[in-house]
Design a protein around this motif. Structure first.
Motif, PDB file in Angstrom:
ATOM      1  N   VAL A  86       0.831  -1.211   0.000  1.00 21.28           N
ATOM      2  CA  VAL A  86       0.000   0.000   0.000  1.00 21.28           C
ATOM      3  C   VAL A  86       0.865   1.262   0.000  1.00 21.28           C
ATOM      4  CG1 VAL A  86      -0.300   0.201   2.522  1.00 21.28           C
ATOM      5  CG2 VAL A  86      -2.098   1.011   0.971  1.00 21.28           C
ATOM      6  N   TYR A  87       1.994   1.214   0.691  1.00 24.62           N
ATOM      7  CA  TYR A  87       2.894   2.375   0.669  1.00 24.62           C
ATOM      8  C   TYR A  87       3.558   2.539  -0.693  1.00 24.62           C
ATOM      9  CZ  TYR A  87       2.351   2.501   5.742  1.00 24.62           C
ATOM     10  OH  TYR A  87       1.835   2.589   7.019  1.00 24.62           O
ATOM     11  N   LEU A  88       3.872   1.422  -1.352  1.00 23.20           N
ATOM     12  CA  LEU A  88       4.453   1.485  -2.698  1.00 23.20           C
ATOM     13  C   LEU A  88       3.484   2.140  -3.678  1.00 23.20           C
ATOM     14  CD1 LEU A  88       6.350  -1.850  -3.446  1.00 23.20           C
ATOM     15  CD2 LEU A  88       7.170   0.461  -3.950  1.00 23.20           C
ATOM     16  N   LEU A  89       2.203   1.802  -3.563  1.00 18.14           N
ATOM     17  CA  LEU A  89       1.191   2.375  -4.456  1.00 18.14           C
ATOM     18  C   LEU A  89       1.101   3.883  -4.268  1.00 18.14           C
ATOM     19  CD1 LEU A  89      -1.564  -0.372  -4.107  1.00 18.14           C
ATOM     20  CD2 LEU A  89      -0.049   0.021  -6.060  1.00 18.14           C
ATOM     21  N   ASP A  90       1.097   4.326  -3.020  1.00 22.72           N
ATOM     22  CA  ASP A  90       1.041   5.765  -2.756  1.00 22.72           C
ATOM     23  C   ASP A  90       2.329   6.455  -3.209  1.00 22.72           C
ATOM     24  OD1 ASP A  90      -1.523   5.853  -1.648  1.00 22.72           O
ATOM     25  OD2 ASP A  90      -0.793   5.313   0.340  1.00 22.72           O
ATOM     26  N   TYR A  91       3.447   5.789  -3.001  1.00 25.31           N
ATOM     27  CA  TYR A  91       4.751   6.331  -3.395  1.00 25.31           C
ATOM     28  C   TYR A  91       4.830   6.489  -4.912  1.00 25.31           C
ATOM     29  CZ  TYR A  91       9.897   6.391  -3.960  1.00 25.31           C
ATOM     30  OH  TYR A  91      11.189   6.716  -4.301  1.00 25.31           O
TER      31      TYR A  91
END
Length: 408
Positions: free
Chosen positions: A59-64
């Motif tokens: 989920v953090y990768l997607l936002d990043y």
């Protein structure tokens, strides 16, 4: 025994206190940076979270990746989306200990795998990166992968997942740009089959049927629409395409009536449409896909599973608290309270997605142009938000793709 009791109580209190920081609170500053048109700050905030191997890495990768795209770092964004896609594709990897913890404590203890619609939109968002970089072949690969995922969801997973007209429309425009007119026509027809009310699709079908040299289909559409095919001059004109990512997708939060279950709450956006302006011409965007509607439908369809999971969780808590109570009545009561205090809705989501995807197109003579996009509110007035002016070069028979995201 007293030492054991104190350690147990301390551990339970630690679980309560350490559980206060949810995904939403961790990424809120990054979202605010994007909303303040400072995506570089969002990139800096999200990078360490995205690079750390954890149950929430996806989920953090997607936002990043989304923040990188906002910062116009398209190559880096594409790499981050590719890594996210690889993680999302890992099948059935769940740690037994984390599954147990998610039952006893909260679903946030389980590895985040992403909702199906999020996995599909990884390819849609990454296609924009490649279009901005002028790499039509890689953009088309993303579109094909997106449609393949949808096919597998419907045929292999037996999920009633609707097709995505945005993916077909992107593919149609790319095939048109590559002069694969028959493929373009088929893709436009798929869009019409999914959403016949999409504004420009009639003209697209008429034009592509003529370019694909399908006289029978062209005649059929002309009779059905009561319109003639638009003229096409590929030798003396090109096209600019604005891909407009509008607003923010709905935000996940605990339901007020029961904090164990999540709900999606729409995020207000003043900017509802965009007006593309080039050389004293203008074209307004048309919505082709609503992330908000699909996200809410996906969560509602998953509600029965969520209820079953949390009912099992309540049972697991009761068993654990009873085991403690058999040794110490007071400590058992504290354990029951502590375990339920940690139980909350899983509010992890790809929260930097837009509310909708929209398209505007404009035919131009070959040459260099300055391009602007101006945000419009629900009444068609300027919203006060606009894309920084960009210079493009239009070539005969070619398309130039420009993307813009509104954040207010």
């Amino acid at each position: 025994m007293a030492t054991f009791n104190l350690k147990t109580v301390a551990a339970l209190l630690f679980l309560i206190l350490s559980g206060c920081a949810t995904y939403q609170t961790k990424v809120n500053d990054a979202r605010n940076a994007i909303a303040s048109e400072n995506p570089e700050q969002a990139v800096a905030l999200l990078k360490p979270l995205a690079e750390e191997e954890s149950r929430d890495q996806l989920v953090y990768l997607l936002d990043y990746a989304t923040a990188l795209q906002q910062a116009r770092k398209f190559k880096e964004s594409a790499q981050a989306y590719q890594k996210a896609a690889q993680i999302a594709e890992v099948q059935d990897y769940y740690s037994v200990s984390k599954i147990t913890a998610s039952l006893v404590l909260t679903e946030e203890m389980a590895q985040y795998k992403g909702d199906d619609y999020e996995k599909v939109l990884i390819n849609a968002m990454n296609a924009v990166n490649y279009l901005e970089m002028g790499n039509l072949d890689e953009a088309l690969v993303e579109v094909k992968q997106l449609n393949l995922k949808l096919y597998k969801y419907r045929t292999e997973a037996k999920k009633n997942y609707e097709q995505n007209p945005y993916a077909y429309y992107l593919g149609a425009m790319i095939w048109e740009a590559q002069r694969s007119f028959d493929d373009a026509y088929i893709a436009y027809k798929n869009v019409y089959d999914i959403d016949p009310n999409y504004g420009p699709i009639k003209a697209d079908l008429l034009r592509s049927a003529r370019l694909a040299q399908r006289p029978d289909e062209l005649s059929k559409w002309q009779k059905q629409f009561g319109e003639s095919a638009p003229s096409v001059d590929l030798k003396n004109s090109g096209e600019v395409v604005l891909i407009f990512e509008q607003g923010w997708g709905p935000r996940k939060e605990s339901r007020p009536e029961n904090r164990r279950f999540p709900q999606l709450k729409p995020v207000y956006a003043r900017t509802q449409r965009a007006k593309l302006e080039v050389a004293n011409q203008s074209a307004t965007t048309n919505e082709i896909f609503s992330v908000e509607r699909v996200a809410i439908k996906t969560l509602n369809d998953d509600y029965a599973r969520l209820v079953g999971s949390r009912v099992a969780g309540i049972g697991a808590k009761a068993v654990l608290a009873d085991q403690v109570r058999q040794k110490n009545e007071l400590l058992g009561a504290v354990a029951w309270i502590a375990l339920n205090a940690t139980d909350r809705a899983d509010v992890r989501q790809w929260s930097t997605l837009p509310e909708s995807f929209q398209i505007a197109r404009m035919t131009l003579k070959p040459g260099k142009y300055k391009v602007k996009a101006i945000g419009l509110d629900a009444y068609g007035s300027e919203s006060g938000e606009q894309m920084p002016e960009r210079e493009i070069e239009v070539r005969a028979g070619k398309k130039v793709f420009v993307s813009w995201r509104s954040v207010r």
